[in-house]
Design a protein around this motif. Structure first.
Motif, short mmCIF file in Angstrom:
data_model
loop_
_atom_site.label_atom_id
_atom_site.label_comp_id
_atom_site.label_asym_id
_atom_site.label_seq_id
_atom_site.Cartn_x
_atom_site.Cartn_y
_atom_site.Cartn_z
N MET A 1 80.87 105.41 63.85
CA MET A 1 81.00 104.15 63.12
C MET A 1 80.54 102.98 63.98
N VAL A 2 81.00 102.94 65.22
CA VAL A 2 80.66 101.83 66.10
C VAL A 2 79.19 101.88 66.49
N ALA A 3 78.72 103.06 66.92
CA ALA A 3 77.33 103.16 67.37
C ALA A 3 76.36 103.22 66.19
N GLY A 4 76.70 104.03 65.18
CA GLY A 4 75.79 104.21 64.07
C GLY A 4 75.52 102.94 63.29
N VAL A 5 76.57 102.16 63.05
CA VAL A 5 76.41 100.93 62.26
C VAL A 5 75.98 99.76 63.13
N SER A 6 76.59 99.65 64.29
CA SER A 6 76.37 98.46 65.11
C SER A 6 75.04 98.48 65.86
N LEU A 7 74.58 99.67 66.27
CA LEU A 7 73.40 99.74 67.12
C LEU A 7 72.12 100.13 66.38
N SER A 8 72.25 100.79 65.23
CA SER A 8 71.04 101.28 64.58
C SER A 8 70.11 100.14 64.16
N ALA A 9 70.68 99.07 63.63
CA ALA A 9 69.83 97.94 63.22
C ALA A 9 69.16 97.28 64.42
N VAL A 10 69.89 97.19 65.53
CA VAL A 10 69.32 96.58 66.74
C VAL A 10 68.17 97.43 67.26
N ILE A 11 68.38 98.75 67.31
CA ILE A 11 67.33 99.65 67.78
C ILE A 11 66.12 99.58 66.86
N ALA A 12 66.36 99.54 65.55
CA ALA A 12 65.25 99.46 64.60
C ALA A 12 64.45 98.18 64.78
N ASP A 13 65.12 97.07 65.05
CA ASP A 13 64.43 95.80 65.26
C ASP A 13 63.59 95.82 66.54
N LEU A 14 64.13 96.43 67.59
CA LEU A 14 63.47 96.40 68.89
C LEU A 14 62.41 97.49 69.04
N LEU A 15 62.72 98.69 68.56
CA LEU A 15 61.86 99.85 68.83
C LEU A 15 61.34 100.54 67.58
N GLY A 16 61.79 100.12 66.41
CA GLY A 16 61.38 100.78 65.17
C GLY A 16 62.43 101.77 64.70
N TRP A 17 62.48 101.98 63.38
CA TRP A 17 63.54 102.83 62.83
C TRP A 17 63.40 104.28 63.25
N ARG A 18 62.19 104.74 63.54
CA ARG A 18 62.02 106.13 63.94
C ARG A 18 62.72 106.43 65.26
N MET A 19 62.82 105.43 66.13
CA MET A 19 63.49 105.63 67.40
C MET A 19 64.99 105.85 67.23
N VAL A 20 65.55 105.37 66.13
CA VAL A 20 66.97 105.63 65.86
C VAL A 20 67.21 107.13 65.79
N TYR A 21 66.38 107.82 65.03
CA TYR A 21 66.55 109.27 64.90
C TYR A 21 66.18 109.99 66.18
N ALA A 22 65.21 109.47 66.92
CA ALA A 22 64.85 110.09 68.19
C ALA A 22 66.00 110.01 69.18
N ILE A 23 66.64 108.85 69.25
CA ILE A 23 67.74 108.67 70.19
C ILE A 23 68.94 109.53 69.80
N VAL A 24 69.24 109.58 68.50
CA VAL A 24 70.36 110.42 68.06
C VAL A 24 70.07 111.89 68.34
N ALA A 25 68.81 112.31 68.16
CA ALA A 25 68.45 113.70 68.43
C ALA A 25 68.61 114.03 69.90
N VAL A 26 68.18 113.14 70.78
CA VAL A 26 68.32 113.38 72.22
C VAL A 26 69.80 113.43 72.60
N ALA A 27 70.59 112.52 72.05
CA ALA A 27 72.03 112.54 72.32
C ALA A 27 72.65 113.83 71.80
#
Length: 397
Positions: free
Chosen positions: A153-179
């Motif tokens: 809840m904290v990471a998925g909601v709070s950080l996904s939009a920030v990551i999408a703005d900075l690196l693009g939405w595809r990086m959200v799934y890349a980062i979650v996959a690596v984690a």
């Protein structure tokens, strides 16, 4: 050493498996919660609309429910740890496919695959949590596992939009996959655990005949439909009803997640007082939170405080509900947890679709009022459910 210190020293420790399972819950939750904040970016990249993109969320929910209801019997046949490991690998593949999707239909299909994997992963996780818990610390152990929902809840909601703005939405799934690779590594020692029977896997639907399960599943359906029905529209209420920016929904989600996580430190009292007697009470408390929400919805600051309490009450109720279900029949625990996950995601669909017309016609307070009625149904069903003694367990690792 004092008597109190002796008792503390002799108390069984929370097993390391609980923390690995917490990471697994966080992985699944991160995928299910991340799409909402980044949906506009996804829609823009596919030259589509946000509602069309959110079809991927519906596909994930449908896949999860179908998999949990039809395939969770594999957990009892092959062992929860082994099933979890392969489900997580399939889940990571679905995340990679989501991030690399060349078109919207491929993205929706990847999320459907993620749902199929999650439908096996979630009941496996809950089964392993019940197996790993030391006697007398069942609720405490499950609380650690459920803390993964707070992380997502904290990471998925709070950080996904920030990551999408900075690196693009595809990086959200890349980062979650690596984690997720860390989560898979944490399940290595659980691969062969979970009371594998080797027999042909029965359908989880056959577990509906387990004594006491029907009222608990009814309680689960009412509990989850009320949560998803209210949560689906609270962000729009903040934006359209109170005139607040979209980011206000992120802070509200953060408050909910912090409240959900804060209750982890109180779970030990559940083991002392007994889950069976507490479940109806906790459902009533959740209903009380919704009742307060009906009058607090006009103030953002007050609503943040209420949502924090909402997270605390939901954590306690979910913890005890899973404990009660897991104790019904240890030999069919995987199938029972599959039914629980299937009902949960069907309730997600029912709550989000069923509450929508009421929200459009009567506003947000009416949603909270309907949730109060559903929680009374859940409390009554919990009262009618027969009490089952905690079953003996085998170690999870």
């Amino acid at each position: 050493m004092t008597n109190e210190n002796q008792i503390s020293a002799s108390a069984p420790r929370i097993p390391a498996a609980a923390y690995a399972l917490c990471m697994c819950i966080g992985l699944v939750g991160a995928n299910s919660l991340a799409l909402g904040p980044i949906a506009p970016s996804v829609a823009e990249s596919f030259a589509s609309t946000v509602p069309a993109v959110m079809a991927a969320s519906a596909a994930f929910g449908i896949g999860t429910a179908a998999s949990a209801l039809l395939l969770a019997g594999l957990i009892d046949r092959f062992g929860a740890g082994r099933v979890l490991r392969y489900a997580l690998l399939a889940f990571l593949a679905a995340l990679a496919a989501s991030g690399a999707a060349p078109a919207l239909p491929a993205f929706v299909g990847a999320q459907l695959l993620a749902g199929f994997a999650a439908g096996l992963a979630l009941p496996s996780i809950y089964t392993l949590a019940a197996l790993a818990a030391p006697a007398g610390r069942e609720s405490d152990t499950l609380g650690i596992v459920l803390f993964g929902w707070t992380l997502s809840m904290v990471a998925g909601v709070s950080l996904s939009a920030v990551i999408a703005d900075l690196l693009g939405w595809r990086m959200v799934y890349a980062i979650v996959a690596v984690a997720g690779l860390a989560a898979v590594a944490g399940t290595t020692k659980l691969t062969a655990s979970g009371n594998a029977t080797g027999r042909a896997a029965p359908s989880p639907l056959s577990a509906i005949r387990v004594p006491g399960i029907a009222p608990l599943l009814l309680a689960c359906a009412a509990f989850m439909a009320s949560f998803y029905g209210v949560y689906a529209y609270v962000g729009d209420h903040l934006h359209r009803g109170l005139g607040l920016p979209v980011s206000a929904g992120g802070l509200l989600a953060l408050c909910y997640g912090l409240g959900f996580g804060a209750t982890t430190f109180l779970d030990r009292w559940i083991d002392r007082l007994g889950p069976a007697r507490l479940l109806p009470l906790f459902f009533v408390v959740v209903g009380g939170v919704y009742l307060v929400m009906t009058v607090a919805s006009a103030s953002y600051v007050v609503l943040l405080a209420v949502v924090f309490c909402w997270g605390m009450a939901n954590h306690a109720a979910l913890n005890v509900l899973i404990l009660r279900l897991a104790a019904l029949d240890p030999g069919r625990r995987g199938a029972i947890m599959g039914l629980n996950s299937g009902v949960t995601y069907l309730a997600l669909f029912a709550g989000t679709t069923g509450f929508g017309p009421l929200y459009a016609s009567a506003g947000f307070p009416a949603l909270a009022g309907l949730a109060v009625a559903l929680m009374l149904v859940a409390a009554l069903a919990a009262v009618l459910a027969p009490r089952v003694a905690t079953a003996s367990k085998q170690p999870a690792a």
